[in-house]
Design an enzyme around this catalytic site. Structure first.
Site, PDB file in Angstrom:
ATOM      1  N   ASP A 169     -27.921 -59.737  -6.146  1.00 46.75           N
ATOM      2  CA  ASP A 169     -27.651 -61.130  -5.811  1.00 46.75           C
ATOM      3  C   ASP A 169     -26.628 -61.690  -6.804  1.00 46.75           C
ATOM      4  O   ASP A 169     -26.889 -61.734  -8.015  1.00 46.75           O
ATOM      5  CB  ASP A 169     -28.955 -61.940  -5.857  1.00 46.75           C
ATOM      6  CG  ASP A 169     -28.727 -63.405  -5.518  1.00 46.75           C
ATOM      7  OD1 ASP A 169     -28.157 -63.678  -4.452  1.00 46.75           O
ATOM      8  OD2 ASP A 169     -29.092 -64.269  -6.336  1.00 46.75           O
ATOM      9  N   THR A 229     -23.006 -65.952  -2.274  1.00 41.23           N
ATOM     10  CA  THR A 229     -22.677 -66.167  -3.693  1.00 41.23           C
ATOM     11  C   THR A 229     -21.696 -65.104  -4.201  1.00 41.23           C
ATOM     12  O   THR A 229     -20.809 -65.409  -4.990  1.00 41.23           O
ATOM     13  CB  THR A 229     -23.955 -66.138  -4.548  1.00 41.23           C
ATOM     14  OG1 THR A 229     -24.676 -64.933  -4.261  1.00 41.23           O
ATOM     15  CG2 THR A 229     -24.845 -67.316  -4.237  1.00 41.23           C
ATOM     16  N   THR A 230     -21.862 -63.862  -3.736  1.00 40.09           N
ATOM     17  CA  THR A 230     -20.934 -62.808  -4.152  1.00 40.09           C
ATOM     18  C   THR A 230     -19.584 -62.989  -3.465  1.00 40.09           C
ATOM     19  O   THR A 230     -18.535 -62.864  -4.102  1.00 40.09           O
ATOM     20  CB  THR A 230     -21.521 -61.421  -3.812  1.00 40.09           C
ATOM     21  OG1 THR A 230     -22.825 -61.318  -4.392  1.00 40.09           O
ATOM     22  CG2 THR A 230     -20.652 -60.310  -4.340  1.00 40.09           C
ATOM     23  N   ASP A 275     -33.039 -66.186   0.107  1.00 36.42           N
ATOM     24  CA  ASP A 275     -31.679 -66.317   0.636  1.00 36.42           C
ATOM     25  C   ASP A 275     -31.705 -66.421   2.156  1.00 36.42           C
ATOM     26  O   ASP A 275     -31.029 -67.272   2.750  1.00 36.42           O
ATOM     27  CB  ASP A 275     -30.830 -65.107   0.223  1.00 36.42           C
ATOM     28  CG  ASP A 275     -30.401 -65.174  -1.236  1.00 36.42           C
ATOM     29  OD1 ASP A 275     -30.733 -66.181  -1.896  1.00 36.42           O
ATOM     30  OD2 ASP A 275     -29.746 -64.235  -1.713  1.00 36.42           O
TER      31      ASP A 275
END
Length: 535
Positions: free
Chosen positions: A66, A99-100, A392
């Site tokens: 994550d 997020t990545t 998530d």
């Protein structure tokens, strides 16, 4: 009169300053390093990172892919890197996923900007081109979005596909169908409210991930007191945060001197009377369940048992806040006015066994959509990563329920936006066209990273993907199971429009902010001075 040619230093000795190209280069290096750090975790075949804590939590190990968790754990000193870390955190808070992607896109934009600056292109021209490219990309993304919320069956299918796509890059990949159904069932119970605090996640080691389940109701990892009712029907619950131990003298350094043991007994009796008065005030609320945030000592526990009231001590604050929300009660700390206190309600409170542990289940709570997901797993690291993955998925599903449009994933939306941006670049005169082309290359770096992480030939796959989109095949994307370009609509690779839009806007804004920097000033540390005051 002689003039000194020595440079004049304005800043203090300890302060540091980086100017112009040095400042810009420092920003580029920091941002690109952060992007490279998390790039290998992107996509369904991305790799994991092991995070080993130091200091107070020395030895604590986390295994995760994550992006937000990795960046939160990595201490960075570079100012541009900190901007990307903050951006990743905001992405996690806003929509829960991407997020990545947002970090990698921002770092690739800055990698392209570095090349353009070396070609003597002014940063403001690059920013101007990027703004045009962002607008064109957003319009292309909006035009390709679909909305199936009018049909319950199609919308549920969309949610299942989104959950599967989100979980396919996580530790739950092997059980993505099972957990996708679990997450969609939990979110559909919210009836569109999107209040994720109605969904509780409990981690219990033992068993396998496939043994996880959804429980309709609220579970609390506590037990009732000794000799108290173990099952309560038509529960009226008083939720409190109050000391239920024998009252201590709270003046620092005070002491009591007595001249006989009888006086000590009198003191103990006075404390007991005080506690009995408090318990009597609680019982006047006509509750049959008392849940306290703090400890409940033996004497008040005995008084509750005599009154046939179930008492539960030391419930964690997050637990009692969620319990108050689900049962419709209030958390109180004083008991003078019973008529003003709102009690929580539920149909049945009973004990259930999960693995080797006994928990309390609150069934038929006032907030009907409340539910609990129990995650089972072999180790604490697996449980923690499964919790993050499921969180998530729940966040993305809740965002999709509010903003019901969907977009196809697997690099499809990035290729779609890149095609539209390249078309804009061909139509744009002037130097901005070079910046617009660079923006398109940065967008295509996401499917390139996904293919690289899976061990496939990214140059071949991305060129096929671009050619397909240029021919008008707007549903083409990467199939990472077979390593080829395929129709992602048939494969069910679907993402939330809200997540993809947030990735595009956040990355372009953060990259623009870093690119506009031409000076980095590190302030002089504040000196410690001797404290001459009195305590």
């Amino acid at each position: 009169m002689e003039m000194s040619l020595n440079p004049v230093r304005v800043l203090k000795n300890e302060a540091q300053e980086e100017k112009a190209e040095m400042a810009r280069l420092s920003s580029f290096i920091g941002a690109i390093a952060i992007g490279d750090l998390v790039k290998s975790t992107l996509g369904p075949k991305g790799m994991d990172k092991i995070l080993v804590a130091t200091g107070r939590n020395a030895g604590h190990v986390e295994v995760t892919n994550d992006g937000a968790t990795i960046l939160r754990a990595v201490g960075v000193d570079n100012p541009a890197a900190k901007i990307l870390v903050d951006m990743s955190r905001v992405q996690d808070e806003e929509v829960g996923d991407g997020t990545t992607s947002v970090t990698v896109l921002a770092s690739e934009l800055l990698r392209e900007a570095e090349k353009l600056v070396e070609q003597k292109l002014h940063p403001q021209i690059i920013v101007s081109g990027w703004r045009q490219a962002t607008q064109v990309a957003l319009e292309a993304l909006t035009a390709a979005a679909q909305d199936n919320s009018s049909s319950d069956e199609k919308f549920r299918n969309d949610l299942l596909n989104i959950a599967r796509t989100t979980l396919s890059s996580k530790i739950l990949h092997q059980h993505k169908d099972f957990f996708a159904n679990l997450a969609v069932d939990a979110v559909m119970r919210l009836k569109g409210s999107g209040e994720l605090k109605s969904i509780q996640i409990i981690k219990k080691s033992g068993g396998t991930l496939g043994d996880s389940f959804l429980d309709e109701g609220f579970l609390l990892d506590k037990k009732p007191g000794v000799h108290q009712p173990q099952r309560i029907e038509n529960a009226r619950i008083l939720i409190a945060n109050t000391p239920m131990d024998t009252d201590k003298i709270k003046v620092f350094g005070s002491s009591i001197k007595v001249d006989s043991l009888a006086k000590i007994a009198d003191l103990e009796m006075a404390e007991k009377e005080k506690m009995k008065e408090k318990v009597d005030k609680i019982l006047k609320h006509k509750c049959n369940v008392f849940i306290n945030r703090q400890l409940i000592y033996n004497y008040p526990e005995q008084l509750f048992a005599d009154a046939r009231v179930m008492s539960i001590e030391h419930a964690d604050f997050d637990g009692i806040e969620r319990l108050a929300y689900c049962t419709g009660g209030e958390i109180v700390s004083t008991f003078e006015n019973p008529s003003l206190v709102k009690l929580g309600e539920c149909d049945v409170i009973e004990q259930v066994m999960i693995g080797e542990d006994t928990l309390l289940r609150f069934s038929g709570v006032k907030l009907g959509e409340a539910c609990t997901i129990v995650i089972r797993g072999a180790t604490q690291q697996i449980l923690d990563e499964a919790d993050r993955s499921l969180h998530d998925a729940l966040c993305v599903l809740a965002a999709t329920v509010k903003e019901s449009r969907i977009i196809f994933g697997g690099g499809c939306s990035e290729a779609l936006m890149a095609t539209a941006v390249l078309k804009k670049a061909a139509e744009t005169p002037g130097k901005e066209a070079i910046a617009i082309e660079a923006f398109a290359r940065a967008l295509l770096s996401l499917p390139t990273a996904i293919a690289d992480n899976a061990g496939y030939d990214s140059a071949q796959l991305v060129s096929e993907l671009r050619a397909g989109h240029a021919q008008g095949k707007q549903t083409l994307g990467l199939d990472m199971e077979l390593g080829k370009v395929a129709d992602v609509r048939e494969l069910g690779i679907t993402e939330s429009f809200a997540v993809k839009r947030q990735v595009l806007m956040s990355a372009s804004e953060a990259a623009e902010m870093i690119l506009r920097v031409d000076n980095i000033i590190r302030c002089a540390p504040r000196r410690r001075v001797p404290d001459r005051g009195y305590c």
